[in-house]
Design an enzyme around this catalytic site. Sequence first.
Site, mmCIF file in Angstrom:
data_model
loop_
_atom_site.group_PDB
_atom_site.id
_atom_site.type_symbol
_atom_site.label_atom_id
_atom_site.label_comp_id
_atom_site.label_asym_id
_atom_site.label_seq_id
_atom_site.Cartn_x
_atom_site.Cartn_y
_atom_site.Cartn_z
ATOM 1 N N ASP A 31 41.592 49.683 37.104
ATOM 2 C CA ASP A 31 41.879 48.259 36.602
ATOM 3 C C ASP A 31 43.582 47.923 36.814
ATOM 4 O O ASP A 31 44.202 48.961 36.490
ATOM 5 C CB ASP A 31 41.603 47.802 35.714
ATOM 6 N N GLY A 32 44.119 46.804 37.168
ATOM 7 C CA GLY A 32 45.207 46.608 37.146
ATOM 8 C C GLY A 32 45.933 46.416 38.512
ATOM 9 O O GLY A 32 47.235 46.209 38.532
ATOM 10 N N ARG A 35 47.622 42.793 38.779
ATOM 11 C CA ARG A 35 49.047 42.566 37.725
ATOM 12 C C ARG A 35 49.889 43.585 38.445
ATOM 13 O O ARG A 35 51.383 43.208 38.560
ATOM 14 C CB ARG A 35 48.605 43.334 36.498
ATOM 15 N N TRP A 36 49.860 44.618 39.148
ATOM 16 C CA TRP A 36 50.601 45.597 39.658
ATOM 17 C C TRP A 36 51.536 44.831 40.694
ATOM 18 O O TRP A 36 52.917 44.749 40.663
ATOM 19 C CB TRP A 36 50.286 46.919 40.065
ATOM 20 N N ARG A 44 47.972 40.078 45.819
ATOM 21 C CA ARG A 44 47.044 41.086 45.073
ATOM 22 C C ARG A 44 46.675 42.275 46.141
ATOM 23 O O ARG A 44 46.263 43.195 45.795
ATOM 24 C CB ARG A 44 45.963 40.587 44.612
ATOM 25 N N HIS A 48 45.708 46.471 45.718
ATOM 26 C CA HIS A 48 44.687 47.220 46.107
ATOM 27 C C HIS A 48 45.261 48.462 47.036
ATOM 28 O O HIS A 48 44.543 49.463 46.894
ATOM 29 C CB HIS A 48 43.570 46.363 46.671
ATOM 30 N N THR A 77 29.299 44.406 40.892
ATOM 31 C CA THR A 77 28.354 43.192 41.334
ATOM 32 C C THR A 77 28.946 41.948 41.304
ATOM 33 O O THR A 77 28.658 40.846 41.766
ATOM 34 C CB THR A 77 27.029 43.294 40.639
ATOM 35 N N ASN A 79 32.219 41.416 41.561
ATOM 36 C CA ASN A 79 33.592 41.048 42.346
ATOM 37 C C ASN A 79 33.366 40.005 43.419
ATOM 38 O O ASN A 79 34.329 39.786 43.976
ATOM 39 C CB ASN A 79 34.139 42.668 42.511
HETATM 40 C C1 FPP Z 1 40.523 46.099 39.918
HETATM 41 O O1 FPP Z 1 42.041 45.425 39.483
HETATM 42 C C2 FPP Z 1 40.283 46.805 41.132
HETATM 43 C C3 FPP Z 1 39.248 46.458 41.964
HETATM 44 C C4 FPP Z 1 38.425 45.411 41.666
HETATM 45 C C5 FPP Z 1 39.394 47.114 43.114
HETATM 46 C C6 FPP Z 1 39.441 48.582 43.336
HETATM 47 C C7 FPP Z 1 39.821 48.995 44.604
HETATM 48 C C8 FPP Z 1 40.704 50.141 45.041
HETATM 49 C C9 FPP Z 1 41.506 50.833 44.052
HETATM 50 C C10 FPP Z 1 40.750 50.004 46.461
HETATM 51 C C11 FPP Z 1 39.943 51.063 47.444
HETATM 52 C C12 FPP Z 1 38.960 52.006 46.955
HETATM 53 C C13 FPP Z 1 38.680 53.276 47.334
HETATM 54 C C14 FPP Z 1 37.439 53.787 46.583
HETATM 55 C C15 FPP Z 1 39.345 53.694 48.634
HETATM 56 P P1 FPP Z 1 41.974 44.017 39.684
HETATM 57 O O2 FPP Z 1 42.321 43.482 40.719
HETATM 58 O O3 FPP Z 1 40.942 43.445 38.609
HETATM 59 O O4 FPP Z 1 43.481 44.035 38.608
HETATM 60 P P2 FPP Z 1 43.954 42.859 37.653
HETATM 61 O O5 FPP Z 1 43.151 42.943 36.471
HETATM 62 O O6 FPP Z 1 45.587 43.179 37.403
HETATM 63 O O7 FPP Z 1 43.993 41.606 38.517
#
Ligand code: FPP
Length: 252
Positions: A31-32, A35-36, A44, A48, A77, A79
Site C-alpha cells: 500500500d501507498g 501517496r508516494w 499515481r 505503481h 476484488t 480495485n
Molecule cells: C495500493 O496502493 C497498491 C495497489 C492497489 C497496486 C499494487 C500493484 C503493484 C505494486 C504493481 C505491480 C504488481 C506486481 C505483482 C508486479 P494505493 O494505490 O492504494 O496507494 P494509496 O493508498 O497511497 O493511494
Amino acid sequence: MFMAYNFIMEKNYLELINQEKLPKHIAIIMDGNGRWAKNRKLNRSYGHKEGANRVVDIVRASSDLGIKVLSLFAFSTENWKRPLEEVNKIMFLIVAFIDKYIDELASNNVILKVLGHRDELPRNVKEKLDYAINKTENNTGMILNICLNYGSQLEILDACKEMIKEYKKSSEEDIDSLTVEDFSKHLYSDEYYNVDLMIRPSGELRLSNFLLFQAAYAELYFSNILWPDFIPNELYKAIYEFQNRNRRFGGL
Ligand code: FPP
C-alpha cells in the site's frame, strides 16, 4: 571540523536475523503507491511503477533468505472501482513483471501462483499468468502467491460452495467430523496456508479483506514507509521484529 548529516543510518537488519526462526509465510499488503506519487507531484501510475520495482527486490530478498511462501496483494476484488487507466496500468505492470523476470524466477526455483478469480482478468493477463504458472509449477523453492482480483471473504465463500457440492451426499456424521484442515484445502492457498507475518506499509492499520482466514495467528507488522520505499532492509526489519515477538497460539 565535522560533517552534519541530515539522516540517521538504519541498522543492517539482515545481520540481526536468526536463520533458524524465519517466518514460513509472509504476506504483504503493498500500500501507498498513490501517496508516494502524489508526494512527488507525479501521476499515481508512477507510484505503481516504482511499487513494481520493489516487488522485484522483495521477491529476490525473500527467496534468497529461504522464505517458503510470499503472498503479495496486487489487486483486490474492490480495485475495479478505480479509474480504468489505473487498472490498466496495474495489469500492464503485472504482465511486464512476468515478461522481464520469469526466467530469473524459474532459475531461482520460485513457484509462481495466482490467488483470486483469474477468469475475470483481461485475456492477455490471464494467458501470461497461465504461462508463468506452467513454467514454474515443477519448481521446489519459494512459492510466490500473486493475489490478483483477490478478496478474502469471496475466497471463504468459494470454499464453502465447493464443500457444499462435495459433501452434499455425505452423512451428517461425516460433515460433523470436518476439520479446519479439511476446510483449508478448499482455500486458494496451499499447504502453508497459515500466514506467520502480515506486513502492511503506508501507515494504514487494516487487513482490507486480505487472507483473513490464513492470518488467524499472524503477527501483524505495520510501517509508515510507503510501498515504493519498502526496500529489503524494511523486510528484514519486519522479520527481526517478528523474531522478537512471543507467539503463543492461544497457549501460555
Ligand atoms: C495500493 O496502493 C497498491 C495497489 C492497489 C497496486 C499494487 C500493484 C503493484 C505494486 C504493481 C505491480 C504488481 C506486481 C505483482 C508486479 P494505493 O494505490 O492504494 O496507494 P494509496 O493508498 O497511497 O493511494
